[in-house]
Each structure stands twice: as structure tokens, then as C-alpha cells.
Design a protein around this motif. Structure first.
Motif, PDB file in Angstrom:
ATOM      1  N   LEU A 126     103.146 -64.634 -46.971  1.00 48.20           N
ATOM      2  CA  LEU A 126     102.825 -65.840 -47.735  1.00 48.20           C
ATOM      3  C   LEU A 126     102.201 -66.938 -46.865  1.00 48.20           C
ATOM      4  O   LEU A 126     101.103 -67.416 -47.170  1.00 48.20           O
ATOM      5  CB  LEU A 126     104.071 -66.344 -48.463  1.00 48.20           C
ATOM      6  CG  LEU A 126     103.886 -67.506 -49.412  1.00 48.20           C
ATOM      7  CD1 LEU A 126     102.930 -67.135 -50.536  1.00 48.20           C
ATOM      8  CD2 LEU A 126     105.219 -67.918 -49.986  1.00 48.20           C
ATOM      9  N   LEU A 168     108.072 -61.991 -46.630  1.00 51.52           N
ATOM     10  CA  LEU A 168     107.727 -63.399 -46.765  1.00 51.52           C
ATOM     11  C   LEU A 168     106.744 -63.859 -45.699  1.00 51.52           C
ATOM     12  O   LEU A 168     106.080 -64.878 -45.866  1.00 51.52           O
ATOM     13  CB  LEU A 168     108.996 -64.259 -46.710  1.00 51.52           C
ATOM     14  CG  LEU A 168     109.868 -64.195 -47.956  1.00 51.52           C
ATOM     15  CD1 LEU A 168     111.134 -65.012 -47.750  1.00 51.52           C
ATOM     16  CD2 LEU A 168     109.113 -64.697 -49.166  1.00 51.52           C
ATOM     17  N   PHE A 183     105.010 -62.441 -52.354  1.00 52.20           N
ATOM     18  CA  PHE A 183     105.889 -62.509 -53.521  1.00 52.20           C
ATOM     19  C   PHE A 183     106.584 -61.181 -53.796  1.00 52.20           C
ATOM     20  O   PHE A 183     107.541 -61.119 -54.545  1.00 52.20           O
ATOM     21  CB  PHE A 183     105.109 -62.960 -54.759  1.00 52.20           C
ATOM     22  CG  PHE A 183     104.738 -64.411 -54.719  1.00 52.20           C
ATOM     23  CD1 PHE A 183     105.713 -65.394 -54.688  1.00 52.20           C
ATOM     24  CD2 PHE A 183     103.415 -64.804 -54.691  1.00 52.20           C
ATOM     25  CE1 PHE A 183     105.376 -66.738 -54.646  1.00 52.20           C
ATOM     26  CE2 PHE A 183     103.061 -66.134 -54.646  1.00 52.20           C
ATOM     27  CZ  PHE A 183     104.052 -67.106 -54.624  1.00 52.20           C
TER      28      PHE A 183
END
Length: 126
Positions: free
Chosen positions: A86, A83, A74
Motif C-alpha cells: 500500500l 500491507l 488491500f
């Protein structure tokens, strides 16, 4: 058989003598198989580290690491974070929350399908 056939074909029926798997159990098993195949593609040291982390006794290391990776995902606007953290955090967390595995497998299949469509379109437009 193309790569598309491998990821989108239905799972084979269970052999005689074994109980048939429900759809969620089949997807969870497919997710575990996908992870094993991906580990084979990684350099040995990295694959060994991830295999060590996936061991059931490493739960107290794996959960905080997964949560930190998700949080880092995040914070992708910062230079080191991205990213990529994640999905890696979600994959680690799915070892401890089995209900996540079917959803992650469906998402992986969807992404793979979209990627293959984009690749076919790209090859066709050149």
C-alpha cells in the motif's frame, strides 16, 4: 544532531534571489529528498529499477503498477500480498499526482516520530 532533529526541524529559509516555497511545495520537495535518500539505502539493482520506474516517460508503466500495488495492499490476508504494498503504491502514484506528496511527507514524519518515541520508550523500559 540526532535523527529526530533531522526529520522534525523546520526547513531552512530560501536563499536570496530565489522565491520562497509555499508549505506544500516545501513538503513535496522534502518527500522527493526522502525518496532519494531511501533509494541510496537499497541494493543497486533495486534502486536502479525504481529510478527507471520514476522517470517521467515511464508514466504508463508506473500508474498501473501503483494501482496494482495498492490493490495488493488491500489483499493483505492472502499469503503473497501484504500491507507493505500500500505505501509503495501510494509513493509511486505520488509521482503522477503531485498533490499527494505533502500528505505522504506529513504521514512519513508522523510515523517516524511515533517510531522514535516507541524506540526511546523501549530503551528506557529495559
Amino acid at each position: 544532531m540526532t535523527r529526530d532533529d533531522i526529520t522534525t526541524r523546520p526547513l531552512p529559509p530560501a536563499t536570496t534571489g530565489t522565491p520562497s516555497l509555499s508549505e506544500k511545495e516545501a513538503l513535496a520537495k522534502a518527500w522527493d529528498d526522502r525518496i532519494v535518500k531511501l533509494l541510496d539505502l537499497l541494493p543497486r539493482r533495486v534502486a536502479d529499477a525504481i529510478a527507471w520506474l520514476r522517470a517521467p516517460s515511464r508514466r504508463w508503466v508506473r500508474i498501473p503498477a501503483a494501482l496494482l500495488l495498492i490493490l495488493g495492499g488491500f489483499l493483505a490476508i492472502l499469503p503473497v500480498f501484504g500491507l507493505w504494498m500500500l505505501p509503495l503504491g501510494l509513493a509511486l502514484l505520488s509521482e503522477d499526482i503531485p498533490g499527494m506528496k505533502p500528505s505522504l511527507e506529513r504521514a512519513a514524519r508522523w510515523l517516524e516520530d511515533k517510531w522514535n518515541r516507541l524506540a526511546r520508550w523501549w530503551r528506557g523500559s529495559r
